[in-house]
Design a protein around this motif. Structure first.
Motif, PDB file in Angstrom:
ATOM      1  N   GLY A  59      51.659  42.890  31.526  1.00 25.55           N
ATOM      2  CA  GLY A  59      51.441  44.236  31.509  1.00 25.55           C
ATOM      3  C   GLY A  59      49.961  44.613  32.239  1.00 25.55           C
ATOM      4  O   GLY A  59      49.542  46.010  32.952  1.00 25.55           O
ATOM      5  N   THR A  60      48.971  43.935  31.469  1.00 20.23           N
ATOM      6  CA  THR A  60      47.451  44.422  32.198  1.00 20.23           C
ATOM      7  C   THR A  60      47.166  44.192  33.989  1.00 20.23           C
ATOM      8  O   THR A  60      46.738  45.090  34.609  1.00 20.23           O
ATOM      9  CB  THR A  60      46.280  43.553  31.495  1.00 20.23           C
ATOM     10  N   LEU A  61      47.878  43.037  34.343  1.00 22.38           N
ATOM     11  CA  LEU A  61      47.952  42.397  35.124  1.00 22.38           C
ATOM     12  C   LEU A  61      49.073  43.495  36.697  1.00 22.38           C
ATOM     13  O   LEU A  61      48.426  43.494  37.943  1.00 22.38           O
ATOM     14  CB  LEU A  61      48.587  40.559  35.797  1.00 22.38           C
ATOM     15  N   VAL A  62      49.824  43.714  35.941  1.00 23.05           N
ATOM     16  CA  VAL A  62      50.784  44.648  36.607  1.00 23.05           C
ATOM     17  C   VAL A  62      50.057  46.042  37.157  1.00 23.05           C
ATOM     18  O   VAL A  62      50.110  46.909  38.041  1.00 23.05           O
ATOM     19  CB  VAL A  62      52.683  45.281  36.295  1.00 23.05           C
ATOM     20  N   GLY A  63      49.661  46.947  35.730  1.00 20.99           N
ATOM     21  CA  GLY A  63      48.995  48.410  35.726  1.00 20.99           C
ATOM     22  C   GLY A  63      48.138  48.084  36.598  1.00 20.99           C
ATOM     23  O   GLY A  63      47.756  49.124  37.093  1.00 20.99           O
ATOM     24  N   GLN A  64      46.895  47.261  36.793  1.00 18.71           N
ATOM     25  CA  GLN A  64      45.529  47.382  37.384  1.00 18.71           C
ATOM     26  C   GLN A  64      46.365  46.877  38.732  1.00 18.71           C
ATOM     27  O   GLN A  64      45.602  47.805  40.021  1.00 18.71           O
ATOM     28  CB  GLN A  64      44.657  46.266  37.640  1.00 18.71           C
ATOM     29  N   HIS A  65      47.483  46.266  39.220  1.00 21.83           N
ATOM     30  CA  HIS A  65      48.064  46.245  40.990  1.00 21.83           C
ATOM     31  C   HIS A  65      48.531  47.839  40.790  1.00 21.83           C
ATOM     32  O   HIS A  65      48.111  48.074  42.571  1.00 21.83           O
ATOM     33  CB  HIS A  65      48.859  44.986  40.617  1.00 21.83           C
ATOM     34  N   LEU A  66      49.036  48.301  40.313  1.00 24.36           N
ATOM     35  CA  LEU A  66      50.117  49.270  40.454  1.00 24.36           C
ATOM     36  C   LEU A  66      48.723  50.483  40.779  1.00 24.36           C
ATOM     37  O   LEU A  66      49.211  51.581  41.735  1.00 24.36           O
ATOM     38  CB  LEU A  66      50.851  49.687  39.138  1.00 24.36           C
TER      39      LEU A  66
ATOM     40  N   SER B  76      41.915  36.647  37.366  1.00 23.66           N
ATOM     41  CA  SER B  76      40.729  36.194  37.362  1.00 23.66           C
ATOM     42  C   SER B  76      40.239  34.495  36.328  1.00 23.66           C
ATOM     43  O   SER B  76      41.366  34.965  35.130  1.00 23.66           O
ATOM     44  CB  SER B  76      39.831  37.428  37.018  1.00 23.66           C
ATOM     45  N   PRO B  77      39.537  33.965  36.781  1.00 19.47           N
ATOM     46  CA  PRO B  77      38.992  32.663  35.646  1.00 19.47           C
ATOM     47  C   PRO B  77      38.790  33.828  34.357  1.00 19.47           C
ATOM     48  O   PRO B  77      39.350  33.291  32.923  1.00 19.47           O
ATOM     49  CB  PRO B  77      38.410  31.629  36.350  1.00 19.47           C
TER      50      PRO B  77
ATOM     51  N   ASP C 267      51.751  31.227  37.083  1.00 19.38           N
ATOM     52  CA  ASP C 267      50.010  31.624  36.882  1.00 19.38           C
ATOM     53  C   ASP C 267      49.993  31.705  38.480  1.00 19.38           C
ATOM     54  O   ASP C 267      50.588  30.336  39.251  1.00 19.38           O
ATOM     55  CB  ASP C 267      48.293  31.770  36.472  1.00 19.38           C
ATOM     56  N   PRO C 268      50.285  32.325  39.030  1.00 21.38           N
ATOM     57  CA  PRO C 268      50.241  33.884  39.623  1.00 21.38           C
ATOM     58  C   PRO C 268      51.034  33.951  38.865  1.00 21.38           C
ATOM     59  O   PRO C 268      52.348  33.190  38.584  1.00 21.38           O
ATOM     60  CB  PRO C 268      50.232  34.259  41.194  1.00 21.38           C
ATOM     61  N   VAL C 269      50.885  35.637  38.876  1.00 20.60           N
ATOM     62  CA  VAL C 269      52.492  36.133  37.785  1.00 20.60           C
ATOM     63  C   VAL C 269      53.210  36.851  38.568  1.00 20.60           C
ATOM     64  O   VAL C 269      52.705  37.808  39.739  1.00 20.60           O
ATOM     65  CB  VAL C 269      51.872  36.873  36.633  1.00 20.60           C
ATOM     66  N   PRO C 270      54.877  36.556  39.053  1.00 20.74           N
ATOM     67  CA  PRO C 270      55.820  37.186  39.592  1.00 20.74           C
ATOM     68  C   PRO C 270      56.193  38.122  38.939  1.00 20.74           C
ATOM     69  O   PRO C 270      56.735  38.378  38.562  1.00 20.74           O
ATOM     70  CB  PRO C 270      56.749  35.836  40.317  1.00 20.74           C
ATOM     71  N   PHE C 271      55.628  39.273  39.845  1.00 21.78           N
ATOM     72  CA  PHE C 271      55.575  40.802  39.362  1.00 21.78           C
ATOM     73  C   PHE C 271      57.290  41.443  40.328  1.00 21.78           C
ATOM     74  O   PHE C 271      57.080  40.873  41.606  1.00 21.78           O
ATOM     75  CB  PHE C 271      54.787  41.525  39.710  1.00 21.78           C
TER      76      PHE C 271
END
Length: 317
Positions: free
Chosen positions: A171-178, A291-292, A304-308
């Motif tokens: 959710g963090t990765l998706v939220g930051q992307h959006l 990020s690492p 990793d990476p996460v497919p959205f």
């Protein structure tokens, strides 16, 4: 010695400040939301009692291991009762904890870690534990206090700070992307309405599970068609309502998304069958790399990476 009536009056006056705070909060909540009960109540208490009770019992029993004050308080109270040393205050506290626990059993518990629904009983359990130790014969108090401290210490070690769970990680990765790539005000419909909205404050969201959506939470006719609906807080959904909002983006299933061919929740299933979905939405998949440093603080993840996976609206009507 004070009479029972005097002790009852003392307990009553002790409860007046707490009752005043609760009444004031409920009055404010009713004035703001237009309802005496929180939206989550309607979203969660929607499956049958036969399905809720096993979940609730397991949740409360598991809480005894995660909050050591609870079993310690119960043990000390039981010993004081056998010795005939239970005070009225101890009885009131024990009854309050019991009523709170039964209400959680009736509601079906929760699916989040940390026994968070039992936290209102934590302070009462700690006070009950102290009162119970004080009620024991003097030669037993030191031993009982040491056992209580040891149980609390072991509980804290055994259930130490947990790492971020997978839903929060994705959710963090998706939220930051959006937040970075979508225009402010973009309407996103999703079921993982936790970390994603938190990290995308400029966007708007429809919670397809209804925890923060009044219409979905109060849907009366809820068919139980998928396994995930038996998990507390995941039963509700309304695909037709979601599509009526004409969201710019739809994320089915978990925060990282799945395709319509593998629905997790009721809204996913109903959206996938709706003709407007096939007409107006197209699947888009984007790989999101962490990020690492962020990856090191996260749990073991599958991708990793996460497919959205998400569906974007292309109709202009």
């Amino acid at each position: 010695r004070t009479s029972p009536a005097e002790r009852a009056r003392s307990l009553m006056w002790l409860g007046v400040p707490a009752a005043a705070i609760v009444v004031a909060h409920v009055a404010w909540r009713y004035g703001y939301y237009g309802d005496l009960l929180p939206n989550t109540f309607y979203a969660k208490v929607s499956i049958s009692l036969q399905q809720r009770l096993p979940n609730g019992v397991l949740y409360v029993l598991g809480s005894l291991f995660q909050i050591p004050a609870l079993p310690v308080a119960l043990s000390v109270t039981a010993v004081a009762g056998v010795l005939g040393r239970l005070s009225p205050g101890m009885k009131v506290l024990a009854l309050a904890i019991l009523v709170h626990s039964l209400s959680i059993v009736w509601a079906g518990g929760d699916h989040m870690p940390g026994a968070r629904m039992m936290l209102p009983s934590l302070g009462m359990a700690a006070l009950l534990c102290a009162m119970g130790i004080a009620a024991l014969p003097e030669e037993q108090r030191l031993r009982a206090g040491a056992l209580a401290f040891g149980a609390a210490f072991l509980g804290g070690v055994a259930f130490g700070q947990e790492k971020m769970d997978k839903a929060a990680y994705y959710g963090t990765l998706v939220g930051q992307h959006l937040q970075k790539n979508e225009r402010p005000g973009t309407l996103v419909s999703l079921s993982g309405a936790g970390a994603v909205p938190y990290h995308a404050p400029d966007l708007r969201f429809v919670d397809m599970l209804g925890l923060i959506d009044r219409t979905i939470a109060r849907r009366p006719d809820v068919p139980i068609l998928l396994p995930w609906q038996l998990v507390p807080g995941h039963a509700k959904g309304d695909g037709a309502y979601v599509l009526s909002r004409k969201p710019d983006i739809i994320v089915l299933g978990p925060p990282s998304g799945v395709t319509a061919a593998e629905p997790w929740f009721l809204s996913d299933l109903e959206i996938g069958k709706h003709p407007e979905f096939a007409r107006c939405y197209r699947l888009v998949t984007i790989d999101l790399a962490a990020s690492p440093e962020f990856r090191a603080a996260a749990p073991r993840v599958h991708f990793d990476p996460v497919p959205f996976n998400h569906y974007r609206r292309h109709c202009r009507d």
